[in-house]
Write a protein that holds these residues in place. Sequence first.
Motif, PDB file in Angstrom:
ATOM      1  N   VAL A  64       0.888  -1.300  -0.080  1.00  0.00           N
ATOM      2  CA  VAL A  64      -0.014  -0.192   0.007  1.00  0.00           C
ATOM      3  C   VAL A  64       0.680   1.388   0.041  1.00  0.00           C
ATOM      4  O   VAL A  64       1.682   1.416   0.583  1.00  0.00           O
ATOM      5  N   VAL A  65       0.432   2.126  -0.844  1.00  0.00           N
ATOM      6  CA  VAL A  65       1.249   3.359  -0.945  1.00  0.00           C
ATOM      7  C   VAL A  65       0.516   4.611  -0.265  1.00  0.00           C
ATOM      8  O   VAL A  65       1.014   5.362   0.412  1.00  0.00           O
ATOM      9  N   GLU A  66      -0.775   4.531  -0.566  1.00  0.00           N
ATOM     10  CA  GLU A  66      -1.734   5.622   0.153  1.00  0.00           C
ATOM     11  C   GLU A  66      -3.178   4.996   0.039  1.00  0.00           C
ATOM     12  O   GLU A  66      -3.724   4.336  -0.674  1.00  0.00           O
ATOM     13  N   ARG A  67      -3.932   5.480   1.220  1.00  0.00           N
ATOM     14  CA  ARG A  67      -5.282   5.021   1.405  1.00  0.00           C
ATOM     15  C   ARG A  67      -6.080   6.294   1.133  1.00  0.00           C
ATOM     16  O   ARG A  67      -5.857   7.420   1.697  1.00  0.00           O
ATOM     17  N   PHE A  68      -7.284   6.151   0.506  1.00  0.00           N
ATOM     18  CA  PHE A  68      -8.506   6.993   0.341  1.00  0.00           C
ATOM     19  C   PHE A  68      -9.841   6.569   0.830  1.00  0.00           C
ATOM     20  O   PHE A  68     -10.779   7.307   0.457  1.00  0.00           O
ATOM     21  N   GLY A  69      -9.736   5.843   1.834  1.00  0.00           N
ATOM     22  CA  GLY A  69     -11.201   5.460   2.223  1.00  0.00           C
ATOM     23  C   GLY A  69     -11.792   4.161   1.576  1.00  0.00           C
ATOM     24  O   GLY A  69     -11.469   3.072   1.762  1.00  0.00           O
ATOM     25  N   ASP A  70     -12.370   4.587   0.411  1.00  0.00           N
ATOM     26  CA  ASP A  70     -12.787   3.718  -0.435  1.00  0.00           C
ATOM     27  C   ASP A  70     -12.109   3.127  -1.581  1.00  0.00           C
ATOM     28  O   ASP A  70     -12.456   2.142  -2.354  1.00  0.00           O
ATOM     29  N   TYR A  71     -10.903   3.734  -1.629  1.00  0.00           N
ATOM     30  CA  TYR A  71      -9.687   3.471  -2.688  1.00  0.00           C
ATOM     31  C   TYR A  71      -8.533   3.461  -1.806  1.00  0.00           C
ATOM     32  O   TYR A  71      -7.933   3.968  -1.156  1.00  0.00           O
ATOM     33  N   THR A  72      -7.482   2.662  -2.754  1.00  0.00           N
ATOM     34  CA  THR A  72      -6.217   2.392  -2.399  1.00  0.00           C
ATOM     35  C   THR A  72      -5.135   2.466  -3.482  1.00  0.00           C
ATOM     36  O   THR A  72      -5.492   1.877  -4.529  1.00  0.00           O
ATOM     37  N   LEU A  73      -4.174   3.137  -3.489  1.00  0.00           N
ATOM     38  CA  LEU A  73      -2.935   3.383  -4.462  1.00  0.00           C
ATOM     39  C   LEU A  73      -2.198   2.005  -3.863  1.00  0.00           C
ATOM     40  O   LEU A  73      -1.712   2.294  -2.672  1.00  0.00           O
ATOM     41  N   ILE A  74      -1.611   1.368  -4.782  1.00  0.00           N
ATOM     42  CA  ILE A  74      -0.870   0.486  -4.595  1.00  0.00           C
ATOM     43  C   ILE A  74       0.432   0.136  -5.404  1.00  0.00           C
ATOM     44  O   ILE A  74       0.207   0.905  -6.474  1.00  0.00           O
TER      45      ILE A  74
END
Length: 309
Positions: free
Chosen positions: A218-228
């Motif tokens: 995981v690079v960054e989390r946005f609640g309903d979405y995730t940057l991986i």
Amino acid sequence: MYLDLEIFSVQNEDSKKRLDAYISSKLESESRNYIQKLIQDGNVSVGGKVETSKKYKVKEGDTIEISIPEPEVLKVEAQDIPVEIVYEDDHMVVVNKPRNMVVHPAPGHRDGTLVNALLYHCEYLSSINGVIRPGIVHRIDKDTSGLLMVAKNNVAHNFLAEQLKDHSITRKYMAIVHGNIREDRGTIEAPIGRHPVDRLKRWVVTKNSKHAITHFKVVERFGDYTLIEAQLETGRTHQIRVHMAYIKHPLIGDPLYGVKKEKINIVGQALHAKTLGFIHPKTKEYLEFDSHLPEYFSHILEKLRNSKK
């Protein structure tokens, strides 16, 4: 027309080897697939008689004659299409393929492909994959952007292809997926094969299929979405897309494996081949290249970050 004729006499230590294996030991710069095609096409004879079985067991004293055909003249049209060259020398090219560009001509995509652009840019490309896919060592989907290595000659092509086969190429992708992945990192080890029923979803995790491993963090989390960041250990068709859908975190915008109703306005999966590393076919040095995220990808990330504020 033939480019060359190779003649070998089988020695005792090579007796009982398969024909394709024996020729591979003599023509070390050529791939096993290329050699098998030479045999299949009738370009190999044993004792003056054409042998088309790759499984033929050579015997001491056999005379093996191999006719090397001239490379087929490339017939795909060269087109003056801008393409971002990340690295280039006499042996290979690394390109940053834009989104919405097909890698090579196919039904429905006869021109405007990366191959058309490369034929205009490069004086020559490897001929191993024929007239439609000259130079193409590996591919990424039309809607996936990012780094690809392209071979200018057959020796470079075979060397790079062997690294793909050995899973020694570094390939890291950035992807935006649905859902909040709670683990900071993970590994998906699940076999991928043809979907048994749904012809639209061409690939699926299924038993008795090809081994496939994807590592992600995981690079960054946005609640309903995730940057991986996803790193391929194997390279199956649609591997990241299939594996992430398998763990219930499909890529946003994925038309085959994604959700039915997409809240984010995007056509095609948010997937970018960001990092590519390999051993150079000539210098034998390890090279690694990184690429910038495309504008559409950065724009989505900006919207997701603003929505968190």
